[in-house]
Design an enzyme around this catalytic site. Structure first.
Site, PDB file in Angstrom:
ATOM      1  N   SER A  31       0.847  -1.206   0.000  1.00 16.28           N
ATOM      2  CA  SER A  31       0.000   0.000   0.000  1.00 16.28           C
ATOM      3  C   SER A  31       0.870   1.239   0.000  1.00 16.28           C
ATOM      4  O   SER A  31       1.776   1.365   0.821  1.00 16.28           O
ATOM      5  CB  SER A  31      -0.834   0.096   1.272  1.00 16.28           C
ATOM      6  OG  SER A  31      -1.626  -1.006   1.437  1.00 16.28           O
ATOM      7  N   HIS A  63      -4.260  -0.690  -4.763  1.00 21.77           N
ATOM      8  CA  HIS A  63      -3.585  -1.983  -4.919  1.00 21.77           C
ATOM      9  C   HIS A  63      -3.768  -2.554  -6.319  1.00 21.77           C
ATOM     10  O   HIS A  63      -3.987  -3.741  -6.479  1.00 21.77           O
ATOM     11  CB  HIS A  63      -4.146  -3.012  -3.935  1.00 21.77           C
ATOM     12  CG  HIS A  63      -3.735  -2.796  -2.527  1.00 21.77           C
ATOM     13  ND1 HIS A  63      -2.592  -3.332  -1.994  1.00 21.77           N
ATOM     14  CD2 HIS A  63      -4.313  -2.095  -1.533  1.00 21.77           C
ATOM     15  CE1 HIS A  63      -2.487  -2.966  -0.732  1.00 21.77           C
ATOM     16  NE2 HIS A  63      -3.520  -2.216  -0.427  1.00 21.77           N
ATOM     17  N   ARG A  83      -0.854  -6.416  -3.662  1.00 22.31           N
ATOM     18  CA  ARG A  83      -0.737  -7.780  -3.137  1.00 22.31           C
ATOM     19  C   ARG A  83      -2.096  -8.293  -2.695  1.00 22.31           C
ATOM     20  O   ARG A  83      -3.086  -7.571  -2.692  1.00 22.31           O
ATOM     21  CB  ARG A  83       0.275  -7.852  -1.998  1.00 22.31           C
ATOM     22  CG  ARG A  83       0.048  -6.892  -0.842  1.00 22.31           C
ATOM     23  CD  ARG A  83       0.573  -7.429   0.489  1.00 22.31           C
ATOM     24  NE  ARG A  83       1.993  -7.698   0.607  1.00 22.31           N
ATOM     25  CZ  ARG A  83       2.919  -6.826   0.983  1.00 22.31           C
ATOM     26  NH1 ARG A  83       2.591  -5.570   1.196  1.00 22.31           N
ATOM     27  NH2 ARG A  83       4.179  -7.199   1.136  1.00 22.31           N
ATOM     28  N   HIS A  85      -4.384  -9.897   0.269  1.00 18.35           N
ATOM     29  CA  HIS A  85      -4.405  -9.825   1.737  1.00 18.35           C
ATOM     30  C   HIS A  85      -5.365 -10.845   2.349  1.00 18.35           C
ATOM     31  O   HIS A  85      -6.388 -11.169   1.746  1.00 18.35           O
ATOM     32  CB  HIS A  85      -4.865  -8.432   2.202  1.00 18.35           C
ATOM     33  CG  HIS A  85      -3.955  -7.319   1.796  1.00 18.35           C
ATOM     34  ND1 HIS A  85      -4.102  -6.647   0.600  1.00 18.35           N
ATOM     35  CD2 HIS A  85      -2.896  -6.760   2.424  1.00 18.35           C
ATOM     36  CE1 HIS A  85      -3.153  -5.719   0.505  1.00 18.35           C
ATOM     37  NE2 HIS A  85      -2.411  -5.761   1.598  1.00 18.35           N
ATOM     38  N   TYR A  87      -7.251 -10.085   4.739  1.00 21.47           N
ATOM     39  CA  TYR A  87      -8.479  -9.363   5.083  1.00 21.47           C
ATOM     40  C   TYR A  87      -9.459  -9.228   3.919  1.00 21.47           C
ATOM     41  O   TYR A  87     -10.589  -8.796   4.104  1.00 21.47           O
ATOM     42  CB  TYR A  87      -8.183  -7.994   5.710  1.00 21.47           C
ATOM     43  CG  TYR A  87      -7.447  -6.990   4.842  1.00 21.47           C
ATOM     44  CD1 TYR A  87      -8.058  -6.385   3.756  1.00 21.47           C
ATOM     45  CD2 TYR A  87      -6.152  -6.620   5.157  1.00 21.47           C
ATOM     46  CE1 TYR A  87      -7.387  -5.458   2.980  1.00 21.47           C
ATOM     47  CE2 TYR A  87      -5.469  -5.685   4.396  1.00 21.47           C
ATOM     48  CZ  TYR A  87      -6.093  -5.111   3.308  1.00 21.47           C
ATOM     49  OH  TYR A  87      -5.425  -4.193   2.542  1.00 21.47           O
ATOM     50  N   GLU A  88      -9.009  -9.615   2.711  1.00 25.51           N
ATOM     51  CA  GLU A  88      -9.944  -9.645   1.582  1.00 25.51           C
ATOM     52  C   GLU A  88     -10.696 -10.973   1.555  1.00 25.51           C
ATOM     53  O   GLU A  88     -11.473 -11.231   0.643  1.00 25.51           O
ATOM     54  CB  GLU A  88      -9.170  -9.468   0.275  1.00 25.51           C
ATOM     55  CG  GLU A  88      -8.515  -8.115   0.131  1.00 25.51           C
ATOM     56  CD  GLU A  88      -7.537  -8.089  -1.030  1.00 25.51           C
ATOM     57  OE1 GLU A  88      -7.949  -7.738  -2.141  1.00 25.51           O
ATOM     58  OE2 GLU A  88      -6.359  -8.434  -0.834  1.00 25.51           O
ATOM     59  N   ALA A 115       2.971  -0.687   4.086  1.00 23.94           N
ATOM     60  CA  ALA A 115       2.647   0.510   4.866  1.00 23.94           C
ATOM     61  C   ALA A 115       2.347   0.024   6.277  1.00 23.94           C
ATOM     62  O   ALA A 115       1.805  -1.067   6.454  1.00 23.94           O
ATOM     63  CB  ALA A 115       1.418   1.179   4.288  1.00 23.94           C
ATOM     64  N   MET A 207      -0.755  -5.097   8.170  1.00 19.39           N
ATOM     65  CA  MET A 207      -1.695  -6.168   7.825  1.00 19.39           C
ATOM     66  C   MET A 207      -1.173  -7.081   6.719  1.00 19.39           C
ATOM     67  O   MET A 207      -1.958  -7.685   5.989  1.00 19.39           O
ATOM     68  CB  MET A 207      -3.025  -5.546   7.390  1.00 19.39           C
ATOM     69  CG  MET A 207      -3.641  -4.644   8.438  1.00 19.39           C
ATOM     70  SD  MET A 207      -5.100  -3.811   7.808  1.00 19.39           S
ATOM     71  CE  MET A 207      -5.392  -2.590   9.096  1.00 19.39           C
ATOM     72  N   SER A 208       0.132  -7.167   6.589  1.00 12.34           N
ATOM     73  CA  SER A 208       0.670  -8.006   5.492  1.00 12.34           C
ATOM     74  C   SER A 208       2.024  -8.580   5.894  1.00 12.34           C
ATOM     75  O   SER A 208       2.344  -8.667   7.077  1.00 12.34           O
ATOM     76  CB  SER A 208       0.829  -7.146   4.228  1.00 12.34           C
ATOM     77  OG  SER A 208       1.826  -6.169   4.420  1.00 12.34           O
ATOM     78  N   ASN A 231       1.535   6.285   9.325  1.00 14.17           N
ATOM     79  CA  ASN A 231       0.777   6.951  10.414  1.00 14.17           C
ATOM     80  C   ASN A 231       1.355   6.456  11.729  1.00 14.17           C
ATOM     81  O   ASN A 231       1.946   5.371  11.778  1.00 14.17           O
ATOM     82  CB  ASN A 231      -0.711   6.574  10.335  1.00 14.17           C
ATOM     83  CG  ASN A 231      -0.925   5.068  10.377  1.00 14.17           C
ATOM     84  OD1 ASN A 231      -0.792   4.383   9.347  1.00 14.17           O
ATOM     85  ND2 ASN A 231      -1.215   4.546  11.541  1.00 14.17           N
ATOM     86  N   HIS A 243      -7.416   4.890   5.696  1.00  9.84           N
ATOM     87  CA  HIS A 243      -6.746   4.328   4.513  1.00  9.84           C
ATOM     88  C   HIS A 243      -6.242   5.458   3.600  1.00  9.84           C
ATOM     89  O   HIS A 243      -5.157   5.349   3.012  1.00  9.84           O
ATOM     90  CB  HIS A 243      -7.700   3.391   3.768  1.00  9.84           C
ATOM     91  CG  HIS A 243      -7.032   2.605   2.671  1.00  9.84           C
ATOM     92  ND1 HIS A 243      -5.910   1.817   2.890  1.00  9.84           N
ATOM     93  CD2 HIS A 243      -7.290   2.499   1.335  1.00  9.84           C
ATOM     94  CE1 HIS A 243      -5.528   1.262   1.744  1.00  9.84           C
ATOM     95  NE2 HIS A 243      -6.348   1.659   0.790  1.00  9.84           N
TER      96      HIS A 243
END
Ligand code: HPA
Length: 268
Positions: A31, A63, A83, A85, A87-88, A115, A207-208, A231, A243
């Site tokens: 990201s 993405h 990429r 994820h 979470y998808e 990120a 998250m990755s 952040n 996001h």
């Protein structure tokens, strides 16, 4: 041949046919890292990832999944922009398909970028940080049910190559070092969770990356992990991340992180 290995072999054959052969390294642009591609040198050809066996469509803004071939000095790199994820709703096998495909193509190393939220207060937004280690909090493993090479019980000491970290530290200015906590998301963390992660020894949260790093080690590849702090984590600053903020910070740092990646690729 186990499922993941067979899928990677098929994808590698398709990439061979469309983008050429003899890749040395894979770069995964996370990201906010997509714009760094412009800094990496002459892109040869590129194809949408979804046209290659086993790559599911990405559903996250920022993405756009592309696979590109480029040359940086003597290094022939395969670049995956975007990429897959957890979470998808994808499996650990789908998340790590790109890395396994690169292994099947003969890549000896992989650079995983992402990120992240900064937990260590010494970091600042826009700073690239080299991963020294990770804490996998996703509850998943790409090695579950899969054999690859000879070892089911993959050793993760020095998962992130000290040699590649030294190269990146020489090339990059003001690059930090830290432990990355990999969570499944896609919700951001609560301030209480951030305090817990800090107590566990995490400097960064995202998250990755962790599953891909495990899969890459399982395939015998050298791994470099680079986070861009987009952040500061919830509880460290007023309000919380979004996001949009993550993508904005990525755009603002594209030239800096692109030069860092280019310098590493040239010295691999
Ligand atoms: N938490 C988790 N993942 C992230 C963050 C965060 O604060 N920022 C970018 N990815």
């Amino acid at each position: 041949m186990p499922g993941a290995q067979q899928a990677a072999k098929l994808a590698a054959e398709e990439i061979n046919a469309r983008l050429g052969r003899d890749f040395d390294a894979l770069v995964v642009l996370g990201s906010g890292w997509g714009d760094a591609l412009d800094e990496l040198g002459e892109v040869g050809s590129q194809i949408p990832a979804t046209e290659v066996h086993g790559f599911p469509p990405s559903r996250v803004a920022g993405h756009g999944g592309m696979i590109a071939a480029l040359t940086c000095g003597r290094t022939r790199a395969l670049v995956m922009r975007g990429r897959v994820h957890l979470y998808e709703g994808h499996s650990a096998a789908a998340v790590t398909h790109g890395v396994r495909t690169a292994a099947a193509l003969g890549c000896a190393s992989v650079i995983l970028t992402n990120a992240c939220g900064g937990i260590n207060p010494s970091f600042s937004v826009g700073q690239p940080v080299l991963l020294t280690d990770h804490i996998n909090l996703t509850g998943a493993s790409p090695t579950s049910g899969e054999e690859w090479g000879t070892d089911r019980f993959v050793n993760l000491v020095d998962c992130y190559s000290p040699r590649l970290r030294r190269i990146a530290a020489e090339v990059g200015q003001g690059v930090g070092e830290g432990v990355y906590a990999g969570v499944s998301g896609p919700h951001f963390e609560t301030p209480a969770e951030i305090r817990m992660l800090a107590a566990m020894g995490a400097d960064l949260v995202g998250m990755s990356t962790v599953l891909e790093a495990i899969a890459a080690r399982h395939c015998g590849m050298e791994v470099l992990g680079i986070s861009l702090v987009t952040n500061m984590a919830p509880g460290l600053v007023e309000g919380g991340p979004s996001h949009a903020e993550v993508l904005e910070a990525g755009e603002a740092s594209a030239a800096r992180v692109g030069r860092l990646l280019r310098g590493v690729l040239e010295r691999l």
